[in-house]
Design an enzyme around this catalytic site. Sequence first.
Site, PDB file in Angstrom:
ATOM      1  N   SER A   1       0.848  -1.311   0.004  1.00  0.00           N
ATOM      2  CA  SER A   1      -0.018  -0.061  -0.156  1.00  0.00           C
ATOM      3  C   SER A   1       1.106   1.278   0.012  1.00  0.00           C
ATOM      4  O   SER A   1       1.929   1.238   0.193  1.00  0.00           O
ATOM      5  CB  SER A   1      -0.907  -0.131   1.541  1.00  0.00           C
ATOM      6  OG  SER A   1      -1.644   1.020   1.214  1.00  0.00           O
ATOM      7  N   CYS A   2       0.369   2.284  -0.372  1.00  0.00           N
ATOM      8  CA  CYS A   2       0.954   3.756  -0.229  1.00  0.00           C
ATOM      9  C   CYS A   2      -0.056   4.802  -0.252  1.00  0.00           C
ATOM     10  O   CYS A   2      -0.945   4.650   0.611  1.00  0.00           O
ATOM     11  CB  CYS A   2       1.934   3.917  -1.549  1.00  0.00           C
ATOM     12  SG  CYS A   2       1.017   3.765  -3.121  1.00  0.00           S
ATOM     13  N   GLY A   3       0.320   5.890  -0.815  1.00  0.00           N
ATOM     14  CA  GLY A   3      -0.500   6.817  -0.950  1.00  0.00           C
ATOM     15  C   GLY A   3      -1.559   7.008  -1.959  1.00  0.00           C
ATOM     16  O   GLY A   3      -2.954   7.128  -1.452  1.00  0.00           O
TER      17      GLY A   3
ATOM     18  N   GLY B   1      -1.607   4.203  -4.571  1.00  0.00           N
ATOM     19  CA  GLY B   1      -1.040   2.874  -5.368  1.00  0.00           C
ATOM     20  C   GLY B   1      -0.248   2.923  -6.427  1.00  0.00           C
ATOM     21  O   GLY B   1      -0.129   2.114  -7.205  1.00  0.00           O
TER      22      GLY B   1
ATOM     23  N   TRP C   1      -3.903   4.771   0.836  1.00  0.00           N
ATOM     24  CA  TRP C   1      -4.175   5.469   2.017  1.00  0.00           C
ATOM     25  C   TRP C   1      -5.066   6.615   1.623  1.00  0.00           C
ATOM     26  O   TRP C   1      -5.834   7.100   2.394  1.00  0.00           O
ATOM     27  CB  TRP C   1      -2.987   6.147   2.655  1.00  0.00           C
ATOM     28  CG  TRP C   1      -3.189   6.685   3.948  1.00  0.00           C
ATOM     29  CD1 TRP C   1      -3.342   8.138   4.351  1.00  0.00           C
ATOM     30  CD2 TRP C   1      -3.570   6.130   5.038  1.00  0.00           C
ATOM     31  NE1 TRP C   1      -3.421   8.352   5.805  1.00  0.00           N
ATOM     32  CE2 TRP C   1      -4.090   6.922   6.280  1.00  0.00           C
ATOM     33  CE3 TRP C   1      -3.956   4.758   5.422  1.00  0.00           C
ATOM     34  CZ2 TRP C   1      -3.945   6.759   7.420  1.00  0.00           C
ATOM     35  CZ3 TRP C   1      -4.281   4.516   6.744  1.00  0.00           C
ATOM     36  CH2 TRP C   1      -4.449   5.437   7.723  1.00  0.00           C
TER      37      TRP C   1
END
Length: 400
Positions: free
Chosen positions: A355-357, A359, A384
């Site tokens: 996961s990240c901010g 994708g 996120w």
Amino acid sequence: MYSISSGVFYGVCSCFRNLASASSQLSCAFGSPNCFSPKGGLTINRLHANLTVSATQTQFSRNTSSCRRPTLARASIGQVVLVANFSTGIPNNMSIPNEVDPVVSSEWLHSHLSNPNVKVIDASWYMPGDNRNPFEEYKSCHVPGALFFDVDGVVDPTTSLPHMLPNETAFAAAVSALGIQNSDTVVVYDGKGIFSAARVWWMFRTFGHKDIFVLDGGLPDWRAKGYNVESSTSLDLLSKISKASEVVKKTYKGEQVGASSFRAVYQPDLVWSLEQVQANINDANRVLVDARSKARFEGTVPEPRKGIRGGHVPGSKCVPFNEVLRDGKTLLEKEVLRSKFEDAGVPLLSPIVASCGTGVTACILALALHRLGKNDVAVYDGSWTEWGGLSETPVATHSG
């Protein structure tokens, strides 16, 4: 002189791993594409039943000021007689890179740039704060013959979340518009080194295309090696690029876009949804690894997007994407990568979701884990921006 002893072969591909050694081993990958090394090693050309097999060892040009075709040294291997009466259907000059390592070098791409079955994609995309226009930069400077893939154009237009994965039909239409086929080997790069290229690498894999690789070091490395770039874009390429985004919108409207030359086969195990992440908090079937900075992960700095809470999904681990790269440009070696994940408490034997901010950088973690042999890493596409933007989802911080 090396020779293959006569006999009955039921496989399609025979490959030598070390042509220079008298003790070289013959190995077969039955039913696989042509065997060769992405580092510039050996290619076994194969055509039909009753064929002559030849080995081609690539010798990279020492003149890095041009992108001319590399010099080839050919060695006769002998003749193999296949009793099966069939055709492989693979072009005899086609070379498929090593499936284990997801990146190829600038030297490798330079030596294969003239191969019509190798398609190059500029997938540059930048954060709003970078104040950079990827398409304008592409038009003024790109790898010769490269296409442009619009990360914000080949998306699901029905959601407000940024650059979400489109459906099968839309992706196939966009890739077909670019002139890419399932038989092509695709090399994708970006203007930073390794950044948004990893996102497009993951998209192709999510739709079933395995012959997709990231250019290690991207355009910066390509230019640093002295290889040619193009500073103009043909009308044909511009038309393909424009059409790729247009057909995505048309497919979501139910309009006809013509026949596709690329068949997309959705791989659901490589994509995770909000509901799956929610269920995983209790089930703990997979380890969620967050690619954002530790400060964002811990909620000690505000998120760059307004209205998004700080913190992380409870139980998740943090491996900032820049920590798996050297100077933000090239992928670290296996053992160093392994240490990065293990030091962060990520059990590499467990199934993993990245996961990240939004994708994008989560796909860099998926790329790094792929180098470690984990080719089943899923990406939480909403990441996120989706999780932190909802009021009901649980959030943890550095204080718990």
